[in-house]
Enzyme design. Structure first.
Site, PDB file in Angstrom:
ATOM      1  CB  CYS A  56      -0.861   7.532   3.546  1.00 25.81           C
ATOM      2  SG  CYS A  56       0.194   6.148   4.074  1.00 25.81           S
ATOM      3  CG  HIS A 102       0.211   5.432  -0.412  1.00 26.26           C
ATOM      4  ND1 HIS A 102       0.392   6.455   0.492  1.00 26.26           N
ATOM      5  CD2 HIS A 102      -0.714   5.890  -1.320  1.00 26.26           C
ATOM      6  CE1 HIS A 102      -0.364   7.481   0.147  1.00 26.26           C
ATOM      7  NE2 HIS A 102      -1.048   7.167  -0.937  1.00 26.26           N
ATOM      8  CG  ASN A 104      -3.293   9.161  -3.063  1.00 25.57           C
ATOM      9  OD1 ASN A 104      -2.934   9.026  -1.894  1.00 25.57           O
ATOM     10  ND2 ASN A 104      -2.461   8.933  -4.074  1.00 25.57           N
TER      11      ASN A 104
END
Length: 329
Positions: free
Chosen positions: A133, A271, A291
């Site tokens: 991520c 994250h 995202n």
């Protein structure tokens, strides 16, 4: 008399048929549709049964949350048959705890709303089962930055960051930091994705020396003053900002639409995402998060998130660890 016996026998036979026929499992029907939509194949009846049970629990959670009248909705997505352990293994972001960092200079200038989607942001990607991520959040911010100085929007290589930045503190598919990624890219030009494509679920040998079109490196980067929605708004007026967030709650995992304001997701960042704008929905302020879990998650891959309590780090802690780059060619 014989007629009565025949009718009775038929009646008993019909009754037995309805008693013996198993009831239709509506959740398993949903599961079958899920398998087709996401191309799932299991190698044993045991795994099928296990995944069905996981799906059932997630399905029930989704139904419960949506019945509570919250400001957002949740829905089934690619994580429907993932166990909690599998999902948490995806969350590998490490926040930057260094104190000697440069902070963005604020001038008190911001707009009513900003949305960089369709302008300086590439289509949503899917990081797969690799904990990368940090690479996706970083490239989104760099792609935005360079879009103002190049003839067209570029798509840079997340795989290069995954494979090549270990010496700077990242750990490939096992996680990393946005700021150490920026450190790496101040020393090494970033490759284009077409030359160094993403592998989805793995890291590997560093191949950045094979890239030919690598003229762009970061000049510097700065962090956004934390615990301030106004500071983030001002910075997001001209930048795409990479940040850490607590993404391990079930409601975050299955977020579907609406302004997310859940206060139970905690503030432990695990994250990384990117802020690509902000706005207001019926009096409720929100930021737009980009995202890297594909378009089945959220609003086609995005989340609108409320600022929340700034003093504790905002909703899911997203106002704590934020950074954005500048570049040179």
């Amino acid at each position: 008399m014989k007629t009565s016996i025949i009718v009775l026998a038929l009646g008993l036979l019909t009754a037995s048929y309805f008693i013996m026929t198993p009831p239709v499992d509506s959740v398993e029907t949903e599961f079958q549709q899920f398998l087709g939509e996401y191309g799932r194949n299991y190698f044993s009846e045991h795994e099928y049964a296990m995944r069905l049970q996981v799906f059932r629990e997630n399905y029930q959670t989704i139904q419960r949350v949506n019945s509570e009248g919250r400001s957002y909705r949740v829905g089934m997505n690619k994580f429907g048959d993932w166990t909690k352990e599998e999902f948490k293994a995806l969350l590998t972001y490490t926040p930057d705890e260094r104190k000697d960092v440069k902070y963005t200079t604020l001038k008190g200038v911001k707009d009513t709303e900003v949305d960089w989607r369709g302008k300086s942001v590439n289509p949503i990607q899917d990081q797969g089962k690799c904990g990368s991520c940090y690479a996706f959040a970083s490239t989104a911010s760099i792609e935005h930055e360079t879009s103002f100085f190049l003839p067209s929007l570029q798509k840079y290589s997340e795989q290069q960051i995954v494979d090549c930045s270990e010496e700077y503190g990242n750990a490939g598919c096992n996680g990393g930091l946005v700021t150490t990624t920026y450190d790496f890219l101040t020393d090494f030009p970033i490759c284009l994705q077409k030359e160094y494509p993403y592998k989805t679920d793995q890291d590997g040998k560093c191949l950045q020396d094979e890239c030919t079109d690598t003229d762009y490196v970061i000049r510097e980067y700065s962090k956004v003053p934390p615990f301030s929605a106004d500071a983030l708004k001002e910075t997001a007026t001209y930048s795409v900002v990479a940040l850490g967030i607590a993404g391990d709650s079930e409601v975050f995992q299955f977020y579907k639409s609406g302004v997310f304001d859940d206060q139970e997701c905690g503030t432990t960042m695990n994250h990384a995402v990117a802020v690509v704008g902000y706005g207001n929905d019926d009096g409720k302020d929100f930021f737009i998060l980009r995202n890297s879990w594909g378009t089945s998650w959220g609003e086609e891959g995005y989340m609108r998130i409320a600022p929340g309590d700034e003093t504790t780090g905002g909703t899911c802690g997203f106002l704590q660890d934020l950074a954005h780059p500048a570049y040179r060619c």
